[in-house]
Design an enzyme around this catalytic site. Structure first.
Site, PDB file in Angstrom:
ATOM      1  NE  ARG A  56      30.039   6.759  52.883  1.00 33.16           N
ATOM      2  CZ  ARG A  56      28.944   6.071  52.600  1.00 33.16           C
ATOM      3  NH1 ARG A  56      27.880   6.667  52.076  1.00 33.16           N
ATOM      4  NH2 ARG A  56      28.884   4.769  52.840  1.00 33.16           N
ATOM      5  CE1 TYR A 109      37.375  30.253  44.427  1.00 36.70           C
ATOM      6  CE2 TYR A 109      36.053  28.267  44.233  1.00 36.70           C
ATOM      7  CZ  TYR A 109      37.262  28.881  44.495  1.00 36.70           C
ATOM      8  OH  TYR A 109      38.353  28.121  44.827  1.00 36.70           O
ATOM      9  CG  ASP A 181      28.835  31.159  47.246  1.00 34.90           C
ATOM     10  OD1 ASP A 181      29.014  31.489  48.440  1.00 34.90           O
ATOM     11  OD2 ASP A 181      29.716  30.614  46.566  1.00 34.90           O
ATOM     12  CE  LYS A 206      37.741  30.694  50.604  1.00 37.23           C
ATOM     13  NZ  LYS A 206      37.160  29.387  50.271  1.00 37.23           N
TER      14      LYS A 206
END
Length: 396
Positions: A56, A109, A181, A206
């Site tokens: 983590r 988005y 972004d 993506k």
């Protein structure tokens, strides 16, 4: 006689020594890493030596990918997260507090817009959406408590091009963090740090990974102190990336430049083809002469139109259903950046949470589609889209 007990232990052995090194980055799925002593662990946590403790908090495969992305974006010390929205969350939840104000582009988005509209206000953070194509409109939204702005260089899904230079100057003058972004455009088309951005983020899921088999995000800040705040928040809230997804992403990124160039070239051809078909109401591609922001796109993206295009059919939902059914071999799926071309319908997927009135205001009719162009031959795509548009016309 002393008995050898190592063979009876569960984990007595280390990796074999080798005079050679692997060509492919090894996959490191271990959740935990052993240290020699408490002093050695202190040295790691205090930054005197580099080492891993718990996945983590970081692991080798994440670091390999983040270093590649740092080099592409011109950043340093970037962070891999479990998804693109995890990167958005790290920024919006890790850097602001109740009483602050955040400005977002009015075409983001869908999930980013939902976070702006619902989650931040629920936590006492005020939000405003403004037009990123108009720096004056963004300026009008600024309040004394405004802490950051979140925009996309090319908006999802209408492909409008932000006034990045004007907004960057505005943020600098007011001491506001500018968050970009860069998923649609990628660092191949633009590096936002070169234009004054403070934070850059991606959905690595993506085009960067490019095979629809990875879910990852990335965020990097110009200021090391801001970066540390993002990292601490991500570790605390468990926005951890999978080692296997990181390993797959690295593999995909090795061909990123080739895939980007091929898909971009085909997207320009397909956009022009769609614009000549009866039944197509409009086509949006940043480098087309009829795009409202073409001049800005040419200046900012330096001739890179990227692989995304959008178009609108006459005939509404019946035409959209007929088109999707007839587009044989084209996946109707809410994603982008795959090796194959995909078709997305914002009204039923990414922007379905918006009211019909809000979608109409954004130009997202029932006949509106977003296309992520892949690696197919251009002539094959032109044929498929021609047949699908004909089917849509017959249904409307």
């Amino acid at each position: 006689m002393t008995r050898n007990t190592r063979g009876s232990l569960v984990r007595p052995f280390s990796l074999p020594d080798s005079a050679s090194t692997p060509v492919v980055t090894p996959l490191s799925p271990s959740v935990v890493y052993a240290s020699e002593t408490p002093d050695a662990l202190d040295a790691q946590y205090e930054g005197r030596v580099h080492g891993y403790t718990y996945a983590r908090e970081g692991h080798p495969n994440a670091d390999v990918v983040s270093q590649r992305l740092d080099a592409m974006e011109g950043g340093q010390g970037g962070l891999l997260t479990g998804s693109g929205m995890a990167a958005v969350s790290a920024v919006l939840l890790g850097l602001v507090k109740a009483g602050d104000h955040v400005i977002g582009g009015n075409q983001l988005y869908g999930r980013s817009m939902r976070m702006m509209a619902e989650d931040l206000p629920r936590l006492g953070v005020a939000t405003t959406l403004a037009d990123p194509c108009d720096a004056a409109d963004m300026a009008a939204a600024i309040r004394p408590e405004t802490r950051l702005m979140l925009i996309e260089v090319v908006s999802n899904p209408t492909l409008r091009v932000a006034d990045l230079e004007g907004i960057a100057a505005l943020c600098k003058a007011h001491g506001i963090l500018l968050v970009i972004d860069n998923t649609f455009t990628t660092p191949k088309a633009i590096r936002p740090f070169d234009y004054g951005a403070d934070i850059v983020l991606h959905s690595v899921t993506k085009l960067l990974s490019g095979h629809s088999d990875v879910t990852l995000g990335y965020v990097v800040a110009r200021d090391p102190e801001v970066m540390q705040r993002l990292r601490i928040f991500a570790v605390t809230t468990g926005l951890t990336p999978s080692p296997f997804d990181c390993w797959l992403a690295e593999r995909g990124m090795l061909t990123f430049d080739l895939r980007f160039d091929r898909a971009q070239a085909t997207a320009a051809v397909l956009a022009d083809h769609l614009a000549g078909l009866a039944g197509v109401k409009r086509v949006l591609y940043p480098l087309r002469d009829d795009h409202p922001d073409r001049d800005r796109a040419m200046a900012l993206l330096k001739g890179q139109g990227c692989n995304m295009l959008s178009f609108e059919l006459d005939g509404g939902r019946p035409a959209a259903n007929a088109f999707a059914r007839a587009a044989e071999g084209i996946a109707f799926a809410p994603t982008l950046g795959d090796v194959g071309t995909t078709l997305s319908h914002p009204a039923s997927s990414s922007h379905r949470a918006l009211s019909p009135e809000a979608r109409a205001a954004a130009g997202l009719s029932e006949g509106f589609f977003r296309v992520s162009v892949g690696l197919e031959e251009p002539e094959a795509l032109k044929s498929i889209f021609s047949q699908a548009v004909s089917a849509a016309r017959a249904a409307s």
